[in-house]
Design a protein around this motif. Structure first.
Motif, PDB file in Angstrom:
ATOM      1  N   THR A  65       0.794  -1.213  -0.010  1.00 12.59           N
ATOM      2  CA  THR A  65       0.128  -0.001   0.092  1.00 12.59           C
ATOM      3  C   THR A  65       0.894   1.151   0.023  1.00 12.59           C
ATOM      4  OG1 THR A  65      -0.068  -0.173   2.262  1.00 12.59           O
ATOM      5  CG2 THR A  65      -2.077  -1.020   1.264  1.00 12.59           C
ATOM      6  N   MET A  66       0.511   2.259  -0.684  1.00  9.97           N
ATOM      7  CA  MET A  66       1.041   3.607  -0.685  1.00  9.97           C
ATOM      8  C   MET A  66       0.109   4.344  -0.814  1.00  9.97           C
ATOM      9  SD  MET A  66       2.981   3.640  -4.543  1.00  9.97           S
ATOM     10  CE  MET A  66       4.023   2.441  -4.234  1.00  9.97           C
ATOM     11  N   ALA A  67       0.366   5.970  -0.567  1.00 11.81           N
ATOM     12  CA  ALA A  67      -0.568   6.956  -0.575  1.00 11.81           C
ATOM     13  C   ALA A  67       0.111   8.320  -1.033  1.00 11.81           C
ATOM     14  CB  ALA A  67      -1.270   7.106   0.838  1.00 11.81           C
ATOM     15  N   ASP A  68      -0.519   9.300  -1.820  1.00 11.30           N
ATOM     16  CA  ASP A  68      -0.195  10.513  -2.347  1.00 11.30           C
ATOM     17  C   ASP A  68      -0.027  11.424  -0.806  1.00 11.30           C
ATOM     18  OD1 ASP A  68       0.280  10.658  -4.916  1.00 11.30           O
ATOM     19  OD2 ASP A  68      -1.737  10.542  -5.345  1.00 11.30           O
ATOM     20  N   LEU A  69       1.183  11.928  -0.776  1.00  6.79           N
ATOM     21  CA  LEU A  69       1.175  13.131   0.039  1.00  6.79           C
ATOM     22  C   LEU A  69       0.603  14.075  -0.473  1.00  6.79           C
ATOM     23  CD1 LEU A  69       4.868  13.124   1.362  1.00  6.79           C
ATOM     24  CD2 LEU A  69       2.984  12.372   2.553  1.00  6.79           C
ATOM     25  N   PRO A  70      -0.531  14.728  -0.060  1.00 10.68           N
ATOM     26  CA  PRO A  70      -1.389  15.774  -0.648  1.00 10.68           C
ATOM     27  C   PRO A  70      -0.763  17.028  -0.697  1.00 10.68           C
ATOM     28  CG  PRO A  70      -2.418  15.480   1.558  1.00 10.68           C
ATOM     29  CD  PRO A  70      -1.298  14.546   1.493  1.00 10.68           C
TER      30      PRO A  70
END
Ligand SMILES: Nc1nc(=O)c2c([nH]1)NC[C@@H]1CN(c3ccc(C(=O)N[C@@H](CCC(=O)O)C(=O)O)cc3)CN21
Ligand SMILES: CC(C)C(=O)C(=O)O
Ligand SMILES: [Mg+2]
Length: 296
Positions: A89-94
């Motif tokens: 899993t990975m996410a965008d830093l907004p």
């Protein structure tokens, strides 16, 4: 596990991704923004599930990705991480959570791990983000650098426009990729760059490239889940790079319209969707009801 889940898979790690890359097997990546979309991506065997800031647009109805906050991202990250059992899993830093300083970026990356349950973070930028990529990587959080078309910078690049079409543009894409790699990025995401340019960048790197709108020669591919499942209203604009593999919107609308019709016709619920009461209890209840005066 749901009925359509396959046999349970081993957890995908950075090691798994490394070995896919070394074997030349493309890495499949898909976005998710909540529990069901995370669950189905995982069950379908995606190696990576990305909580992209595109959720601002596809899940929150915002104009662009710039409005979504770190706290909002974290809510979605937690929902996705509860669902994903095997995929990485990975996410965008907004926007606004990492640009001010490497220290700010490290703090945000740590929140993505501790509060969001993410294993890695993605940020937009190449050469100028190198010190930030290095700092986050050094504390043990894998970073993927997003280069080419960087949607958070749409207003400075003149909209959602293809990048790397000119010689200087193509050189910039390559230099951004190399700088990100040298800073420690474990992957580079290349958005909306001509396939020949993305192929050369992929050849020059020793870390995987994940393409979106950048041709089949990248080390992997990513799409936004609602785009590829057709979970959007008819007529909505989709970028040229989107291939729609299903018609989730059409199927949902068809079902909802049928439900509405059956509600109007009293065809729903049928006896099978209700709970029985015994004849004796019903008779006794009716007796009681007759003794109660009900105002209407
Ligand atoms: N639903 C969705 N899918 C995405 O892929 C996506 C988002 N949202 N939101 C964040 C960014 C924005 N993205 C976009 C949005 C529009 C274009 C676009 O208009 N592309 C033009 C190219 C124009 C040119 O030739 O320069 C196209 O016609 O495809 C591209 C990427 C990709 N990301
Ligand atoms: C389009 C992908 C790569 C992304 O950044 C997002 O979903 O926000
Ligand atoms: Mg994004």
């Amino acid at each position: 596990m749901g009925k359509s889940d396959g046999p349970s898979r081993k957890k995908v790690t950075t090691q798994t991704l490394r070995s896919l890359y070394e074997k030349g097997e493309p890495i499949s990546v898909l976005t998710a923004h909540d529990f069901p979309s995370g669950h189905v991506a995982d069950a379908a065997g995606m190696e990576i599930v990305l909580v992209g800031d595109s959720l601002a647009m596809v899940a929150m109805g915002m104009e662009d990705t710039n409005e979504v906050t770190m706290d909002e991202m974290l809510v979605h990250c937690r929902s996705v991480s509860r669902a994903v059992k095997s995929a990485f899993t990975m996410a965008d830093l907004p926007m606004g959570s990492y640009e001010c300083s490497p220290e700010q970026a490290v703090q945000s990356a740590i929140r993505m791990v501790k509060e969001g349950g993410m294993k890695a973070v993605k940020l937009e930028g190449g050469q100028e983000m190198a010190p930030t990529i290095q700092k986050i990587t050094q504390i043990g959080i894998p970073v993927i650098a997003h280069i080419g078309l960087t949607p958070q910078r749409q207003h400075s690049i003149g909209g959602f426009r293809v990048q790397g079409k000119s010689v200087t543009g193509a050189v910039k894409v390559l230099q951004d990729a190399l700088a990100a790699q040298e800073a420690g990025a474990f992957m580079v995401l290349i958005e909306a760059v001509p396939p020949e340019v993305a192929a050369i960048v992929t050849q020059k790197l020793r870390v995987p490239t994940i393409g979106i709108g950048s041709g089949a020669e990248c080390s992997g591919q990513v799409l936004v889940q609602v785009d590829m499942t057709g979970n959007f209203p008819p007529g909505r604009f989709t970028p040229k790079f989107v291939k729609t593999y299903a018609d989730v919107w059409g199927e949902a609308q068809r079902g909802i319209e049928e439900y509405r019709r059956e509600v109007k016709d009293r065809a729903f619920p049928s006896p099978g969707h209700t709970y029985p009461i015994s004849k004796e209890a019903l008779a006794e209840f009716q007796g009681v009801v007759d003794d109660i005066s009900v105002k209407k």
